[in-house]
Design a protein around this motif. Structure first.
Motif, PDB file in Angstrom:
ATOM      1  N   ALA A  14       0.744  -1.300   0.031  1.00 16.57           N
ATOM      2  CA  ALA A  14       0.046   0.142   0.046  1.00 16.57           C
ATOM      3  C   ALA A  14       1.020   1.024  -0.039  1.00 16.57           C
ATOM      4  CB  ALA A  14      -0.901  -0.074   1.221  1.00 16.57           C
ATOM      5  N   ASP A  33      10.423   2.990   7.067  1.00 15.73           N
ATOM      6  CA  ASP A  33       9.885   1.805   7.464  1.00 15.73           C
ATOM      7  C   ASP A  33      10.475   1.136   8.622  1.00 15.73           C
ATOM      8  OD1 ASP A  33       7.979  -0.807   5.704  1.00 15.73           O
ATOM      9  OD2 ASP A  33       9.543  -1.430   7.433  1.00 15.73           O
ATOM     10  N   ALA A  34      10.101   0.583   9.528  1.00 16.89           N
ATOM     11  CA  ALA A  34      10.677  -0.035  10.644  1.00 16.89           C
ATOM     12  C   ALA A  34      11.871  -0.815  10.559  1.00 16.89           C
ATOM     13  CB  ALA A  34       9.883  -0.617  11.773  1.00 16.89           C
ATOM     14  N   ALA A  45       4.717 -13.594   0.722  1.00 15.34           N
ATOM     15  CA  ALA A  45       3.475 -14.109   0.269  1.00 15.34           C
ATOM     16  C   ALA A  45       3.948 -14.691  -1.314  1.00 15.34           C
ATOM     17  CB  ALA A  45       2.624 -12.775  -0.402  1.00 15.34           C
ATOM     18  N   ASN A  51      -0.449 -14.700  -5.206  1.00 13.89           N
ATOM     19  CA  ASN A  51      -1.328 -14.584  -5.827  1.00 13.89           C
ATOM     20  C   ASN A  51      -2.018 -13.208  -5.948  1.00 13.89           C
ATOM     21  OD1 ASN A  51      -4.809 -15.734  -4.687  1.00 13.89           O
ATOM     22  ND2 ASN A  51      -3.941 -15.068  -6.631  1.00 13.89           N
ATOM     23  N   TRP A 134       8.277   4.768  13.513  1.00 14.17           N
ATOM     24  CA  TRP A 134       7.430   5.516  13.826  1.00 14.17           C
ATOM     25  C   TRP A 134       6.912   5.143  15.239  1.00 14.17           C
ATOM     26  CZ3 TRP A 134       1.882   5.885  13.631  1.00 14.17           C
ATOM     27  CH2 TRP A 134       1.135   7.170  14.104  1.00 14.17           C
ATOM     28  N   GLY A 163       0.040  -1.488   7.789  1.00 19.30           N
ATOM     29  CA  GLY A 163      -0.427  -2.891   7.649  1.00 19.30           C
ATOM     30  C   GLY A 163      -1.170  -3.389   8.773  1.00 19.30           C
ATOM     31  N   GLY A 171       7.291  -7.031  10.607  1.00 19.37           N
ATOM     32  CA  GLY A 171       7.013  -5.539  10.617  1.00 19.37           C
ATOM     33  C   GLY A 171       5.817  -5.047  11.145  1.00 19.37           C
ATOM     34  N   SER A 172       4.535  -5.551  10.688  1.00 20.09           N
ATOM     35  CA  SER A 172       3.279  -4.889  10.820  1.00 20.09           C
ATOM     36  C   SER A 172       2.908  -5.540  12.246  1.00 20.09           C
ATOM     37  CB  SER A 172       2.471  -5.264   9.571  1.00 20.09           C
ATOM     38  OG  SER A 172       2.548  -6.202   9.042  1.00 20.09           O
ATOM     39  N   ILE A 341      -2.733 -15.188   7.889  1.00 21.53           N
ATOM     40  CA  ILE A 341      -2.232 -14.670   6.545  1.00 21.53           C
ATOM     41  C   ILE A 341      -2.653 -13.262   6.532  1.00 21.53           C
ATOM     42  CG2 ILE A 341      -2.838 -14.447   4.133  1.00 21.53           C
ATOM     43  CD1 ILE A 341      -1.575 -17.149   4.800  1.00 21.53           C
ATOM     44  N   GLU A 369      -4.013  -2.666   4.686  1.00 27.63           N
ATOM     45  CA  GLU A 369      -4.657  -3.475   5.783  1.00 27.63           C
ATOM     46  C   GLU A 369      -4.740  -3.045   7.099  1.00 27.63           C
ATOM     47  OE1 GLU A 369      -2.895  -7.705   5.308  1.00 27.63           O
ATOM     48  OE2 GLU A 369      -3.617  -7.907   7.439  1.00 27.63           O
ATOM     49  N   LEU A 382      -4.097  -8.152  -1.682  1.00 25.89           N
ATOM     50  CA  LEU A 382      -3.164  -7.473  -2.369  1.00 25.89           C
ATOM     51  C   LEU A 382      -3.637  -6.422  -3.300  1.00 25.89           C
ATOM     52  CD1 LEU A 382      -0.170  -9.886  -3.096  1.00 25.89           C
ATOM     53  CD2 LEU A 382       0.166  -7.845  -1.623  1.00 25.89           C
TER      54      LEU A 382
HETATM   55  C1  LIG Z   1       2.210 -15.729   4.588  1.00 20.40           C
HETATM   56  C2  LIG Z   1       1.301 -14.850   3.951  1.00 20.40           C
HETATM   57  C3  LIG Z   1       0.972 -15.160   2.515  1.00 20.40           C
HETATM   58  C4  LIG Z   1       0.095 -13.891   1.953  1.00 20.40           C
HETATM   59  N1  LIG Z   1      -0.181 -14.255   0.491  1.00 20.40           N
HETATM   60  C5  LIG Z   1      -0.936 -13.413  -0.082  1.00 20.40           C
HETATM   61  C6  LIG Z   1      -1.308 -13.645  -1.405  1.00 20.40           C
HETATM   62  O1  LIG Z   1      -0.810 -14.600  -2.007  1.00 20.40           O
HETATM   63  N2  LIG Z   1      -2.276 -12.826  -2.251  1.00 20.40           N
HETATM   64  C7  LIG Z   1      -2.738 -11.611  -1.384  1.00 20.40           C
HETATM   65  O2  LIG Z   1      -3.560 -10.976  -1.983  1.00 20.40           O
HETATM   66  N3  LIG Z   1      -2.266 -11.228  -0.048  1.00 20.40           N
HETATM   67  C8  LIG Z   1      -1.528 -12.234   0.680  1.00 20.40           C
HETATM   68  N4  LIG Z   1      -1.015 -12.071   1.865  1.00 20.40           N
HETATM   69  C9  LIG Z   1      -1.504 -10.698   2.476  1.00 20.40           C
HETATM   70  C10 LIG Z   1      -0.707  -9.511   2.159  1.00 20.40           C
HETATM   71  O3  LIG Z   1       0.579  -9.806   1.962  1.00 20.40           O
HETATM   72  C11 LIG Z   1      -0.771  -8.284   2.870  1.00 20.40           C
HETATM   73  O4  LIG Z   1      -2.321  -8.041   2.903  1.00 20.40           O
HETATM   74  C12 LIG Z   1      -0.388  -7.199   2.507  1.00 20.40           C
HETATM   75  O5  LIG Z   1       1.371  -7.120   2.385  1.00 20.40           O
HETATM   76  C13 LIG Z   1      -0.516  -5.698   3.265  1.00 20.40           C
HETATM   77  O6  LIG Z   1      -0.249  -4.761   2.655  1.00 20.40           O
HETATM   78  P1  LIG Z   1       0.108  -3.481   3.501  1.00 20.40           P
HETATM   79  O7  LIG Z   1       1.192  -2.389   2.742  1.00 20.40           O
HETATM   80  O8  LIG Z   1      -1.327  -2.978   4.075  1.00 20.40           O
HETATM   81  O9  LIG Z   1       0.855  -3.886   4.747  1.00 20.40           O
HETATM   82  P2  LIG Z   1       2.297  -4.494   5.210  1.00 20.40           P
HETATM   83  O10 LIG Z   1       2.524  -5.353   3.917  1.00 20.40           O
HETATM   84  O11 LIG Z   1       2.110  -5.564   6.430  1.00 20.40           O
HETATM   85  O12 LIG Z   1       3.337  -3.684   5.412  1.00 20.40           O
HETATM   86  C14 LIG Z   1       3.524  -2.679   6.287  1.00 20.40           C
HETATM   87  C15 LIG Z   1       4.562  -2.089   6.418  1.00 20.40           C
HETATM   88  O13 LIG Z   1       4.694  -1.097   7.448  1.00 20.40           O
HETATM   89  C16 LIG Z   1       5.882  -1.306   8.476  1.00 20.40           C
HETATM   90  N5  LIG Z   1       5.534  -0.717   9.837  1.00 20.40           N
HETATM   91  C17 LIG Z   1       4.620  -1.163  10.499  1.00 20.40           C
HETATM   92  N6  LIG Z   1       4.592  -0.601  11.634  1.00 20.40           N
HETATM   93  C18 LIG Z   1       5.852   0.402  11.670  1.00 20.40           C
HETATM   94  C19 LIG Z   1       6.078   1.600  12.222  1.00 20.40           C
HETATM   95  N7  LIG Z   1       5.746   1.822  13.741  1.00 20.40           N
HETATM   96  N8  LIG Z   1       7.170   2.461  11.607  1.00 20.40           N
HETATM   97  C20 LIG Z   1       7.635   2.250  10.549  1.00 20.40           C
HETATM   98  N9  LIG Z   1       7.061   1.247   9.841  1.00 20.40           N
HETATM   99  C21 LIG Z   1       6.081   0.304  10.168  1.00 20.40           C
HETATM  100  C22 LIG Z   1       6.157  -2.616   8.390  1.00 20.40           C
HETATM  101  O14 LIG Z   1       7.530  -2.812   8.599  1.00 20.40           O
HETATM  102  C23 LIG Z   1       5.931  -3.005   6.874  1.00 20.40           C
HETATM  103  O15 LIG Z   1       6.845  -2.939   5.988  1.00 20.40           O
HETATM  104  C24 LIG Z   1      -0.071 -12.780   2.666  1.00 20.40           C
HETATM  105  C25 LIG Z   1       0.304 -12.709   3.885  1.00 20.40           C
HETATM  106  C26 LIG Z   1       0.971 -13.670   4.477  1.00 20.40           C
HETATM  107  C27 LIG Z   1       1.372 -13.332   5.900  1.00 20.40           C
END
Ligand SMILES: Cc1cc2nc3c(=O)[nH]c(=O)nc-3n(C[C@H](O)[C@H](O)[C@H](O)COP(=O)(O)OP(=O)(O)OC[C@H]3O[C@@H](n4cnc5c(N)ncnc54)[C@H](O)[C@@H]3O)c2cc1C
Length: 402
Positions: A14, A33-34, A45, A51, A134, A163, A171-172, A341, A369, A382
C-alpha cells in the motif's frame, strides 16, 4: 518537482503504491519503514506463488470484501484486477490465470517484481529510509526511532500504511494503535483472518496425521459450501478451504462460544448412492475395508471419520453415508493472529473520509490492511492494498491542491 514534502510511513504494497503515484506527480516522497528492508510480507507472499489478484467477474470480485465492499468500491474501480496485471507487466512481470481463477506472476514469486518496483521508485526520486520506526506524534511532526536516535519529521502531508497485525515479525505489529487511539481515532481490535483453527485432536491422531492434506472435499459454514482442500495440523486445521470459512467461523466462535466446519468427504457421490454402495459390503468386514471398498475413503479421511464420529453414528450404511457427507469438525478457537495470513479490524471507516484522510487529523491519510476490512485469500488482499494506496495518494494530492 512541486517541492511538497510527503512522508509515507510503512513500505508494504500500500505504501509503495502511494509513493509511486505521488512521486510521479513530482512530490518529494520519503518512505519510512521500521524494518531493515521494505515489503517483507509481500516477499513472503511470494513464497507461495504471490496470488496477486483474481480473474473472476469484476462485480463478484468487488463484492468479496463483505460489508466494507461499498467503501472500497471507488478505490477498486480505479485500480481493477486488470489494472493490477497491466501494472505488473509494466514492471516486467507477466501474469497467468490458474485453474482456480487466481492470478499469479509467471515466475511464481515476488522478488523480481519488487526489485523492478523499487528501481522505478528510485528513478522517480523516492527516498526509502529503513530502520525508521514511527513511535508517535510530537511538535506537529512524526517521531521516529532510528539507529542514530530519535528524529522528528515535519512534512506537508503524510500517509500511514502500517499494515495489519498478522505475522508481526515481518514488521506490521499494530504498535501504532495506541498513538492513533490517543488522538481519538476509532480502531477495531485486530483479529486473525484467513487463519487456521484449533481442534481437540486425540494425541494419536495429531501425531499420525499432522501435515496430511484432505483433498477433493467440500466444506460448509454460514459462508457457503466450497470445494477444495485443507490440511490437518498438530493443533487443528488450516489451508485455503479453511481460510474461505474463517471469518464466519471466527465470528460464530466469538458470539456463541462454539462453531463447526461441516465437511463432505465424498462430494462426488450422493448420500443415497453411498448408502447403496456401503450396503453391498460384507457386514462382517472391518470399517476400514467397508469405507475403502464401498466409498473409496481411506487414509486420513477414514481416520478423521473415526476420530470425530461416535461409533454408533457409523453403525449402519445409512448413518455412515450421512456422516461421510456431513462430518462436523468442532472448533475450539482461531489460531493466534501471529500465524494468520491477514487480520480483520483496524481503523474504522467512520473515521476516514472518501479521500482516505483521517477526519480528525487533516493531512494524514491511511491505506492498506491497517483499515478495517477483510477478504478471503485469492489475490483480494493485495489488490485492495494497491488500490487503497493509490486512492489515498490521489486524495492526498487533492488535499495539497485545495
Ligand atoms: C504468509 C502470507 C502469505 C500471503 N499471501 C498473499 C497472497 O498470495 N495474495 C494476497 O493478496 N495477499 C497475501 N497476503 C497478504 C498480503 O501480503 C497483505 O495483505 C499485504 O502485504 C498488506 O499490505 P500493507 O501495505 O497494508 O501492509 P504490510 O505489507 O504489512 O506493510 C506494512 C509495513 O509497515 C511497516 N511498519 C509497521 N509499523 C511500523 C512503524 N511503527 N514504523 C515504521 N514502519 C512500520 C512494516 O515494517 C511493513 O513494511 C499474505 C500474507 C502472508 C502473511
Amino acid at each position: 518537482m512541486t517541492g511538497m514534502q510527503i512522508a509515507i510511513i510503512g513500505g508494504g504494497p500500500a505504501g509503495l503504491m502511494a509513493a509511486e503515484v505521488l512521486s510521479l506527480s513530482g512530490h518529494r516522497v520519503t518512505v519510512y519503514d521500521a524494518m531493515p528492508t521494505v515489503a517483507r510480507k509481500f516477499l513472503l507472499a511470494g513464497k507461495s506463488g504471490l496470488n496477486i489478484t483474481h480473474s473472476e467477474d469484476y462485480a463478484r470480485f468487488a463484492g468479496r470484501f463483505g460489508p466494507t465492499s461499498g467503501r472500497l468500491r471507488a478505490a477498486l474501480d480505479a485500480f481493477t484486477p486488470e489494472d493490477v496485471r497491466t501494472w505488473a507487466a509494466g514492471l516486467g512481470t507477466e501474469t497467468f490465470t490458474g485453474s482456480s481463477g487466481r492470478v499469479f506472476p509467471k515466475a511464481m514469486k515476488a522478488s523480481p517484481l519488487l526489485r523492478a518496483w523499487l528501481g522505478r521508485l528510485e528513478a522517480q526520486g523516492v527516498r526509502i529510509l529503513t530502520r525508521h520506526r514511527w513511535s508517535g506524534f510530537a511538535d506537529d511532526g512524526f517521531v521516529f526511532e532510528t539507529p542514530e536516535g530519535r528524529v522528528v519529521v515535519h512534512c506537508d502531508a503524510a500517509m500511514l500504511a502500517l499494515g495489519g497485525a498478522s505475522y508481526p515479525r515481518l514488521g506490521s505489529d499494530g504498535g501504532w494503535i495506541d498513538w492513533l487511539r490517543g488522538k481519538g481515532i476509532a480502531i477495531g481490535d485486530f483479529q486473525p483472518a484467513n487463519c487456521g483453527f484449533d481442534v481437540a485432536w486425540s494425541p494419536l491422531f495429531s501425531e499420525r496425521f499432522a501435515g496430511e492434506p484432505l483433498k477433493a472435499v467440500t466444506a460448509t459454514s454460514e459462508a457457503g459450501t466450497f470445494p477444495g482442500e485443507f490440511v490437518i495440523s498438530r493443533h487443528g486445521i488450516e489451508g485455503s478451504l479453511v481460510y474461505a470459512h474463517a471469518a464466519r467461523l471466527r465470528d460464530r466462535l466469538a458470539g456463541d462460544g462454539e462453531a463447526a466446519l461441516l465437511v463432505d468427504l465424498a462430494p462426488g457421490r450422493s448420500a443415497e448412492r453411498l448408502t447403496r454402495d456401503l450396503s453391498r459390503q460384507d457386514g462382517k468386514a472391518s470399517l476400514s475395508n467397508r469405507l475403502r471398498k464401498g466409498a473409496g475413503i481411506e487414509g486420513v479421511k477414514a481416520a478423521l471419520l473415526r476420530e470425530l464420529a461416535p461409533p454408533e453414528t457409523l453403525a449402519t450404511p445409512e448413518r455412515l453415508a450421512r456422516r461421510i457427507k456431513a462430518l462436523p469438525i468442532p472448533l475450539l478457537r482461531p489460531r493466534p493472529i501471529a500465524e494468520a495470513i491477514s487480520s480483520a479490524g483496524g481503523i474504522r471507516w467512520s473515521d476516514i473520509d472518501d479521500a482516505y484522510m483521517l477526519k480528525a487529523l487533516p493531512g494524514l491519510f491511511v491505506a492498506g490492511e491497517m483499515i478495517d476490512w477483510e477478504a478471503p485469500t485469492g489475490g483480494y488482499l493485495l489488490t485492495a492494498c494497491f488500490a487503497t494506496g493509490r486512492a489515498a495518494a490521489r486524495g492526498l494530492e487533492r488535499w495539497l491542491q485545495r
